[in-house]
Design a protein around this motif. Structure first.
Motif, PDB file in Angstrom:
ATOM      1  N   THR A 111       5.969   3.590   0.567  1.00 64.50           N
ATOM      2  CA  THR A 111       5.635   2.787  -1.005  1.00 64.50           C
ATOM      3  C   THR A 111       4.315   3.488  -1.337  1.00 64.50           C
ATOM      4  O   THR A 111       3.238   3.598  -0.200  1.00 64.50           O
ATOM      5  CB  THR A 111       5.249   1.394  -0.567  1.00 64.50           C
ATOM      6  N   ASP A 112       4.923   3.743  -2.361  1.00 62.78           N
ATOM      7  CA  ASP A 112       2.979   4.154  -3.061  1.00 62.78           C
ATOM      8  C   ASP A 112       2.243   2.779  -3.025  1.00 62.78           C
ATOM      9  O   ASP A 112       2.232   1.763  -3.386  1.00 62.78           O
ATOM     10  CB  ASP A 112       3.631   5.033  -4.713  1.00 62.78           C
ATOM     11  N   PRO A 113       1.100   3.493  -2.819  1.00 67.96           N
ATOM     12  CA  PRO A 113       0.003   2.733  -2.981  1.00 67.96           C
ATOM     13  C   PRO A 113       0.040   1.872  -4.806  1.00 67.96           C
ATOM     14  O   PRO A 113      -0.482   0.435  -4.533  1.00 67.96           O
ATOM     15  CB  PRO A 113      -1.563   3.346  -2.174  1.00 67.96           C
ATOM     16  N   LEU A 114       0.552   2.644  -5.649  1.00 67.65           N
ATOM     17  CA  LEU A 114       0.781   2.112  -6.274  1.00 67.65           C
ATOM     18  C   LEU A 114       1.069   1.269  -7.049  1.00 67.65           C
ATOM     19  O   LEU A 114       0.957  -0.126  -7.887  1.00 67.65           O
ATOM     20  CB  LEU A 114      -0.126   3.233  -7.677  1.00 67.65           C
ATOM     21  N   LYS A 115       2.468   1.161  -6.294  1.00 60.95           N
ATOM     22  CA  LYS A 115       3.522   0.427  -6.775  1.00 60.95           C
ATOM     23  C   LYS A 115       2.951  -0.566  -5.880  1.00 60.95           C
ATOM     24  O   LYS A 115       2.946  -2.450  -6.279  1.00 60.95           O
ATOM     25  CB  LYS A 115       4.553   1.337  -5.625  1.00 60.95           C
ATOM     26  N   ILE A 116       2.518  -0.635  -4.282  1.00 58.81           N
ATOM     27  CA  ILE A 116       1.498  -1.950  -3.614  1.00 58.81           C
ATOM     28  C   ILE A 116       1.031  -2.769  -5.272  1.00 58.81           C
ATOM     29  O   ILE A 116       0.538  -4.011  -5.112  1.00 58.81           O
ATOM     30  CB  ILE A 116       0.980  -1.126  -2.825  1.00 58.81           C
ATOM     31  N   LEU A 117       0.379  -1.671  -5.738  1.00 53.12           N
ATOM     32  CA  LEU A 117      -1.107  -3.182  -5.907  1.00 53.12           C
ATOM     33  C   LEU A 117      -0.123  -3.462  -7.394  1.00 53.12           C
ATOM     34  O   LEU A 117      -0.753  -5.018  -7.331  1.00 53.12           O
ATOM     35  CB  LEU A 117      -2.157  -2.152  -6.770  1.00 53.12           C
TER      36      LEU A 117
END
Ligand SMILES: C=C(O[C@H]1C=CC=C(C(=O)O)[C@@H]1O)C(=O)O
Length: 347
Positions: free
Chosen positions: A128-134
């Motif tokens: 998962t992309d870090p920005l999606k996690i954020l």
């Protein structure tokens, strides 16, 4: 506004600049402070706000991100119910941890120490992309202290912690004793057990003594409350005491690591952890926060319910307080429940 924050964060990641993003519990604004260069600072700035990043073993591992640029973004929460991803640790990991807890219980019964916090690191492939996690982090945990930091020399971490180490404003230092865990989904009529009450009282007594030692004053100690953190409940006691701004570091050094993340007596628990946990905690159970020397404010949080992102993996961290009343299987279940807080947001 959501897009503005995500775009700004993406640019910082692309430029590989050190930053800390923080949204305090219950607040709608997300604050970012960052540097304009990749320099690694080991001392704070005299006049500028800084992010403070401390590892579990803080005496040799403290870093600062200087707030050369500070930004504030509002974040309109969009609640979606993420699937309840159950964490099932591999069987060998569960057995290993159960054995570790069983040995600790035996030692706690026979030796002169009362509590030790044992933890583990659970690694999954990064998908998962870090920005999606954020995005998931900020949408799912409005009541937690949500943070995301990146530094090219020390890594990328993100978390939703329920635990304040110190919050300092107008000459008053506030902290909390947080320990004891049960599921928020369980019957609310089931009372807290003696094991949880004892383990939390040990933390309260330790913090109270530490505050008195540095300030010479008995802190105000609140009642024991039950608070919710994600799908978990904890016991919490608030403590506060007036102290000079110049003494904050002394207080922090006296408090950290508290028995909520280490044990009692502290040195015996530290030695036990070093000899029995077979991994390096790094920033997990360290503390993260911001100090502002001009406004004389500081807010540091214990780094729990967190994860670390590297090139190809995500590492989730969790642990639990062990006393002589601990049941090994329950402790593994508790860790799986705690890991869920981050597991839910990375899928
Ligand atoms: C060490 C952790 O939690 C601490 C904070 C609250 C409750 C705890 C407990 O019940 O053991 C731990 O002391 C963790 O989340 O990894």
């Amino acid at each position: 506004m959501r897009e503005r924050l995500l775009t700004y964060t993406q640019q910082l990641l692309q430029q590989n600049l050190p930053f800390l993003l923080l949204r305090k519990s219950g607040e709608s604004n997300v604050e970012i402070l960052h540097q304009k260069s990749q320099k690694l600072h080991k001392t704070p700035h005299d006049t500028m706000s800084c992010a403070v990043l401390s590892k579990f073993l803080s005496f040799e591992n403290q870093f600062y991100i200087i707030g050369e640029v500070r930004k504030s973004f509002s974040w309109g929460i969009q609640r979606r119910t993420l699937d309840g991803v159950a964490v099932n640790l591999p069987e060998n990991v569960k057995i290993e941890h159960q054995n570790r807890v069983q040995s600790a219980v035996t030692s706690l019964k026979n030796e002169a120490f009362k509590k030790v916090v044992l933890s583990l690191k659970h690694t999954v492939a990064k998908s998962t992309d870090p920005l999606k996690i954020l995005t998931n982090l900020l949408d799912e945990y409005p009541q937690a202290n949500c943070y995301f930091f990146h530094h090219p020399s020390i890594g990328t971490w993100l978390g939703a912690t329920p635990e304040t180490l110190v919050s300092y404003k107008d000459g008053l230092l506030k902290t909390m004793s947080l320990a004891g865990t049960k599921s928020a989904l369980a019957d609310p009529q089931i009372p807290w057990g003696i094991k949880e009450k004892n383990e939390q009282q040990l933390v309260t007594d330790f913090i109270s003594k530490a505050l008195e030692k540095v300030t010479g004053k008995k802190p105000d100690v609140g009642d024991v409350e039950t608070i919710q953190a994600g799908s978990l409940l904890h016991l919490k006691t608030s403590l506060e005491v007036p102290v000079d701004y110049g003494k904050i570091n002394e207080v922090v050094n006296e408090l950290h690591p508290t028995p909520a993340v280490c044990g009692l007596p502290r040195q015996a628990a530290l030695d036990y952890i070093r000899n029995h946990e077979n991994y390096n905690r790094s920033f997990y159970t360290g503390y993260i926060g911001v100090q502002n020397p001009v406004e004389r404010r500081a807010d540091y949080y214990v780094n729990l319910r967190c994860l670390e992102i590297d090139k190809s993996n995500i590492h989730l961290y969790a642990g639990g307080g062990i006393t002589e009343l601990s049941v090994p299987q329950d402790e593994v279940q508790e860790i799986e429940n705690k890991l869920m807080t981050m597991a839910r947001i990375i899928t």
